[in-house]
Design an enzyme around this catalytic site. Structure first.
Site, PDB file in Angstrom:
ATOM      1  N   GLY A   1       0.828  -1.209   0.000  1.00 29.58           N
ATOM      2  CA  GLY A   1       0.000   0.000   0.000  1.00 29.58           C
ATOM      3  C   GLY A   1       0.859   1.254   0.000  1.00 29.58           C
ATOM      4  CG  PHE A   2       0.233   6.152   0.404  1.00 23.52           C
ATOM      5  CD1 PHE A   2       1.350   6.696  -0.207  1.00 23.52           C
ATOM      6  CD2 PHE A   2      -0.496   6.936   1.310  1.00 23.52           C
ATOM      7  CE1 PHE A   2       1.750   7.998   0.080  1.00 23.52           C
ATOM      8  CE2 PHE A   2      -0.106   8.236   1.595  1.00 23.52           C
ATOM      9  CZ  PHE A   2       1.028   8.767   0.994  1.00 23.52           C
TER      10      PHE A   2
ATOM     11  CG  ASP B   1      -0.709  -5.666   0.478  1.00 24.43           C
ATOM     12  OD1 ASP B   1      -0.281  -4.541   0.738  1.00 24.43           O
ATOM     13  OD2 ASP B   1      -1.891  -5.867   0.130  1.00 24.43           O
TER      14      ASP B   1
ATOM     15  N   GLY C   1      -3.710  -2.822  -2.205  1.00 26.06           N
ATOM     16  CA  GLY C   1      -2.287  -2.556  -2.468  1.00 26.06           C
ATOM     17  C   GLY C   1      -1.921  -2.930  -3.896  1.00 26.06           C
TER      18      GLY C   1
ATOM     19  CG  ASP D   1      -7.262 -11.581   4.339  1.00 27.22           C
ATOM     20  OD1 ASP D   1      -6.983 -10.734   5.229  1.00 27.22           O
ATOM     21  OD2 ASP D   1      -8.436 -11.824   3.989  1.00 27.22           O
ATOM     22  CB  VAL D   2      -3.054  -9.942   8.337  1.00 27.31           C
ATOM     23  CG1 VAL D   2      -1.684  -9.872   7.715  1.00 27.31           C
ATOM     24  CG2 VAL D   2      -3.803  -8.642   8.185  1.00 27.31           C
TER      25      VAL D   2
ATOM     26  CE1 TYR E   1      -9.089   2.706   8.089  1.00 29.63           C
ATOM     27  CE2 TYR E   1      -9.666   4.940   8.721  1.00 29.63           C
ATOM     28  CZ  TYR E   1      -8.718   4.005   8.353  1.00 29.63           C
ATOM     29  OH  TYR E   1      -7.392   4.380   8.266  1.00 29.63           O
TER      30      TYR E   1
ATOM     31  CE1 TYR F   1      -4.328 -10.183  22.127  1.00 32.62           C
ATOM     32  CE2 TYR F   1      -2.191 -11.248  22.038  1.00 32.62           C
ATOM     33  CZ  TYR F   1      -3.555 -11.288  21.842  1.00 32.62           C
ATOM     34  OH  TYR F   1      -4.142 -12.435  21.369  1.00 32.62           O
TER      35      TYR F   1
ATOM     36  CB  THR G   1      -0.375  10.769   5.271  1.00 29.32           C
ATOM     37  OG1 THR G   1      -0.380  10.925   6.691  1.00 29.32           O
ATOM     38  CG2 THR G   1       1.075  10.676   4.804  1.00 29.32           C
TER      39      THR G   1
END
Ligand code: UDP
Length: 326
Positions: free
Chosen positions: A12-13, A33, A38, A58-59, A147, A161, A177
């Site tokens: 990604g950016f 990624d 991305g 894919d996380v 989001y 955690y 950004t």
């Protein structure tokens, strides 16, 4: 042996700029990624480097990685309003399930983890500028809810955690950004305006353009993140440029910079569009000794030079935002 860093969202950016920074500092970088938003062209310049490897994964699903890991930077997530509208479930999953997997991996490897949070945790803020102590004003069921709430959950899980497993954690709250490698058609204001100006179209200003944003050049942001990772501060830190501007004035700046002969046209304001946004960077200044150094004039010049390298085909691949009036 150089230290090993896992960067999620590496194509990604922001992820790709982090890859550049960590490679140039001598780290071994594992770039992960799923390529949903991305693009491999953002990192292909590292493909022949033995210190760099790419894993398409894919996380949100369990992560298996061989060997030791010293640091994880969790930057996987769609990050523009056009994406939230198109893929809200993936957006929710990557910052909830994905963060859980990343934190589990960090715990197994005893790695330090930095998660990418956002100014969106403040929602449409009632306090201005926004300090980290502000709890926010978020609509959980609006178009940005997938989001904003996922990122808020991500922060909570990261702190849990840290407390329960004594994991070393860092949380950066990223404000708007911009810079090279932004997706031209991601619907965000800067690529939208620059793309329109370069195509000779009118600039689509949403609402009356009185809403404000504060734009940070990507190199400044990466420096702030780098310093935060190596600090010992585990509470959230705002990183952004406090130089605030209205969207109307921003559009006029882009017209001037690109020498476009077109004009501004007003479109309906999308639902829940924050009216103002400016980071309070007192903590970043005092703890990280960081503040932005690149002016908007300079940053925009560099960014325009990047967009001018795109082909006509790329430049014409536009997508329009769902003009979801509030
Ligand atoms: N915006 C606009 N025209 C566009 C795209 C965005 O006027 O073509 C406005 C949008 O309504 C918002 C601001 O620009 O007020 C920043 O939008 P962006 O999607 O870049 O990011 P946000 O900060 O809202 O997440």
């Amino acid at each position: 042996m150089s230290k090993r860093v896992l960067i999620t969202g590496a194509a990604g950016f922001l992820g790709s700029h982090l890859c550049d920074r960590f490679i140039s500092e001598g780290y071994t970088v594992i770039a992960m990624d799923n390529l949903i938003t991305g693009d491999l062209k953002n990192i292909h310049h590292h493909f022949n480097n033995p210190q760099f490897s790419f894993v398409q994964h894919d996380v949100s699903k369990h992560i298996t990685l061989e060997g030791s890991l010293d640091y994880i930077l969790h930057f996987a997530s769609p990050a523009s309003p056009i994406d939230y509208l198109k893929i809200p479930i993936q957006t929710l999953k990557v910052s909830s399930l994905g963060t859980h997997n990343v934190l589990g991996l960090a715990k197994a490897k005893r790695a330090r983890v930095l998660v990418a949070s956002t100014s969106e945790v403040y929602g449409d803020p009632q306090i201005h500028p926004q300090p980290e102590s502000y709890w926010g004003h978020v609509n959980p069921v609006g178009p940005r809810g997938c989001y904003d709430e996922a990122k808020r959950f991500m922060e909570a899980l990261t702190m849990a955690y840290n407390n329960v497993h004594q994991l070393e954690t860092r949380i950066v709250r990223i404000f708007n950004t911009y810079g090279p490698r932004m997706r031209l058609n991601d619907g965000r204001v800067l690529p939208a305006f620059i793309g329109q100006a370069l195509r000779g179209e009118n600039l689509t200003m949403f609402g009356d353009g009185h809403q404000t944003r504060s734009f940070c050049y990507v190199d400044d942001l990466i420096e702030g993140i780098y310093r935060l990772l190596f600090s010992s501060y585990n509470l959230p830190v705002n990183i952004g440029n406090p130089d605030e501007i209205t969207i109307k004035d921003f559009a006029l700046e882009i017209l001037k910079l690109t020498e476009a002969k077109t004009q501004l046209i007003s479109m309906p304001l999308p639902a829940d569009d924050p009216k103002q946004r400016q980071p309070d960077i007192t903590i970043a200044k005092s703890i990280l000794h960081w503040e932005p150094t690149i002016s908007r004039a300079e940053g925009l010049k560099r960014t325009l030079a990047y967009f001018k390298t795109l082909t006509t085909v790329e430049l014409n691949k536009t997508e329009h935002r769902n003009f979801n009036a509030s």
